[in-house]
Design a protein around this motif. Structure first.
Motif, PDB file in Angstrom:
ATOM      1  N   ALA A  77      -0.471  -8.260  15.048  1.00  0.00           N
ATOM      2  CA  ALA A  77      -1.930  -8.417  15.078  1.00  0.00           C
ATOM      3  C   ALA A  77      -2.328  -9.884  14.947  1.00  0.00           C
ATOM      4  CB  ALA A  77      -2.554  -7.584  13.966  1.00  0.00           C
ATOM      5  N   TRP A  78      -1.637 -10.618  14.082  1.00  0.00           N
ATOM      6  CA  TRP A  78      -1.965 -12.036  13.924  1.00  0.00           C
ATOM      7  C   TRP A  78      -1.523 -12.853  15.141  1.00  0.00           C
ATOM      8  CZ3 TRP A  78      -5.412 -14.171  10.977  1.00  0.00           C
ATOM      9  CH2 TRP A  78      -5.829 -13.492   9.827  1.00  0.00           C
ATOM     10  N   GLU A  81      -4.175 -12.416  17.689  1.00  0.00           N
ATOM     11  CA  GLU A  81      -5.365 -13.182  17.338  1.00  0.00           C
ATOM     12  C   GLU A  81      -5.245 -14.634  17.793  1.00  0.00           C
ATOM     13  OE1 GLU A  81      -9.186 -13.712  15.755  1.00  0.00           O
ATOM     14  OE2 GLU A  81      -8.045 -11.858  16.023  1.00  0.00           O
ATOM     15  N   LYS A  82      -4.027 -15.169  17.701  1.00  0.00           N
ATOM     16  CA  LYS A  82      -3.814 -16.591  17.948  1.00  0.00           C
ATOM     17  C   LYS A  82      -3.363 -16.913  19.374  1.00  0.00           C
ATOM     18  CE  LYS A  82      -2.311 -17.238  13.124  1.00  0.00           C
ATOM     19  NZ  LYS A  82      -3.089 -18.398  12.669  1.00  0.00           N
ATOM     20  N   TYR A 143      -3.845 -14.726   3.988  1.00  0.00           N
ATOM     21  CA  TYR A 143      -4.294 -14.034   5.197  1.00  0.00           C
ATOM     22  C   TYR A 143      -5.315 -12.953   4.846  1.00  0.00           C
ATOM     23  CZ  TYR A 143      -0.601 -16.268   7.919  1.00  0.00           C
ATOM     24  OH  TYR A 143       0.196 -17.189   8.559  1.00  0.00           O
ATOM     25  N   ASP A 145      -7.234  -9.800   6.675  1.00  0.00           N
ATOM     26  CA  ASP A 145      -7.280  -8.951   7.871  1.00  0.00           C
ATOM     27  C   ASP A 145      -8.648  -8.928   8.539  1.00  0.00           C
ATOM     28  OD1 ASP A 145      -4.708  -8.380   7.123  1.00  0.00           O
ATOM     29  OD2 ASP A 145      -5.083  -6.289   6.567  1.00  0.00           O
ATOM     30  N   GLN A 147     -10.354 -11.249   9.437  1.00  0.00           N
ATOM     31  CA  GLN A 147     -10.441 -12.316  10.437  1.00  0.00           C
ATOM     32  C   GLN A 147      -9.833 -11.903  11.777  1.00  0.00           C
ATOM     33  OE1 GLN A 147      -8.597 -15.734   8.641  1.00  0.00           O
ATOM     34  NE2 GLN A 147     -10.122 -15.892   7.027  1.00  0.00           N
ATOM     35  N   LEU A 148      -9.202 -10.758  11.833  1.00  0.00           N
ATOM     36  CA  LEU A 148      -8.604 -10.289  13.087  1.00  0.00           C
ATOM     37  C   LEU A 148      -9.689  -9.682  13.963  1.00  0.00           C
ATOM     38  CD1 LEU A 148      -5.415  -8.658  11.516  1.00  0.00           C
ATOM     39  CD2 LEU A 148      -5.470 -10.729  12.936  1.00  0.00           C
ATOM     40  N   GLN A 149     -10.220 -10.479  14.868  1.00  0.00           N
ATOM     41  CA  GLN A 149     -11.385 -10.062  15.647  1.00  0.00           C
ATOM     42  C   GLN A 149     -11.219 -10.225  17.151  1.00  0.00           C
ATOM     43  OE1 GLN A 149     -14.042  -8.499  14.520  1.00  0.00           O
ATOM     44  NE2 GLN A 149     -13.346  -8.557  12.393  1.00  0.00           N
ATOM     45  N   ARG A 150     -10.074 -10.702  17.611  1.00  0.00           N
ATOM     46  CA  ARG A 150      -9.905 -10.826  19.073  1.00  0.00           C
ATOM     47  C   ARG A 150      -9.749  -9.423  19.666  1.00  0.00           C
ATOM     48  NH1 ARG A 150      -5.062 -11.735  22.322  1.00  0.00           N
ATOM     49  NH2 ARG A 150      -5.850 -11.998  24.442  1.00  0.00           N
ATOM     50  N   ARG A 177     -14.163  -2.196  15.323  1.00  0.00           N
ATOM     51  CA  ARG A 177     -13.281  -2.750  16.356  1.00  0.00           C
ATOM     52  C   ARG A 177     -13.130  -1.703  17.461  1.00  0.00           C
ATOM     53  NH1 ARG A 177     -10.798  -4.527  11.472  1.00  0.00           N
ATOM     54  NH2 ARG A 177     -10.518  -6.818  11.356  1.00  0.00           N
TER      55      ARG A 177
END
Length: 211
Positions: A77-78, A81-82, A143, A145, A147-150, A177
């Motif tokens: 998931a991260w 996101e990146k 961290y 979670d 912030q996981l918005q993509r 989401r």
């Protein structure tokens, strides 16, 4: 399309799930890259190290689908996101809210970990206790979670009897989401007996990618 499988915490590419999905991809004539997230140094494992390790494996300009199990699911998931090239996630009992679920269970061990810097953790592949640095906890707590918005298309599989990561963690992750779907299964954290059912639900999406 590049396909990766990320194993869980204190596991390895030799886990039953990793081998099961590798075999299914071989039947499709596709390779499934399964990196060893222990890197031969479990003591210095952190979420940040896992993210950096897998990011270095991504082929420039090539879309990526990641299957992530438990802590590997959180890592996936991260990464999504990146890294915009991650276009699809399949998450198996993903370790969302991992710190809030795992650290309190350690009880007094957590305070000793803070004091000594070392925690003995049972490693499922090594089949013995291995030391883990307190840097793992410090890094994990950085961290959030939320912030996981993509909006990466994500399909979560989670067992109703999961004793490690409660299914409520995945339910909360889905809230707000709309790009995330969830399948709740009659299983525990290992999801062992429902692997064929999981593959059956993943396969049409994978075939669509390969078409």
């Amino acid at each position: 399309m590049q396909y990766l499988y990320l194993h869980g915490f204190a596991s390895s590419p030799r886990s039953g799930k990793a081998q099961y999905f590798r075999d299914r991809f071989e039947e499709l004539g596709q390779s499934l890259l399964i990196p060893d997230l222990n890197q031969g140094d479990f003591f210095h494992l952190t979420l940040s190290r896992q993210i950096a390790q897998v990011a270095a494996l991504l082929s420039p300009g090539e879309p990526v689908t990641i299957i992530g199990s438990s802590f590997g699911g959180l890592t996936a998931a991260w990464l999504a996101e990146k890294h915009p090239q991650v276009v699809q996630l399949f998450l198996l009992a993903p370790a969302f809210e991992f710190a809030s679920h795992w650290l309190p269970r350690l009880g007094n061990q957590y305070h000793r970990w803070q004091e000594t810097g070392v925690l003995e953790v049972y490693h499922h592949t090594a089949e013995r206790l291995l030391p883990l640095s307190y840097d793992f906890a410090k890094d994990l707590l950085a961290y959030d979670d939320r912030q996981l918005q993509r909006p990466v298309p994500t399909l979560i599989f989670h067992g109703l009897q999961d004793e490690v990561i409660p299914i409520e963690a995945s339910r909360r992750y889905c809230e707000g989401r709309p790009w995330v779907s969830r399948v709740e299964l009659d299983s525990d954290h290992a999801l062992k007996e429902v692997q064929p059912a999981i593959w059956g639900m993943m396969l049409p999406l994978i075939r669509e990618q390969l078409a």
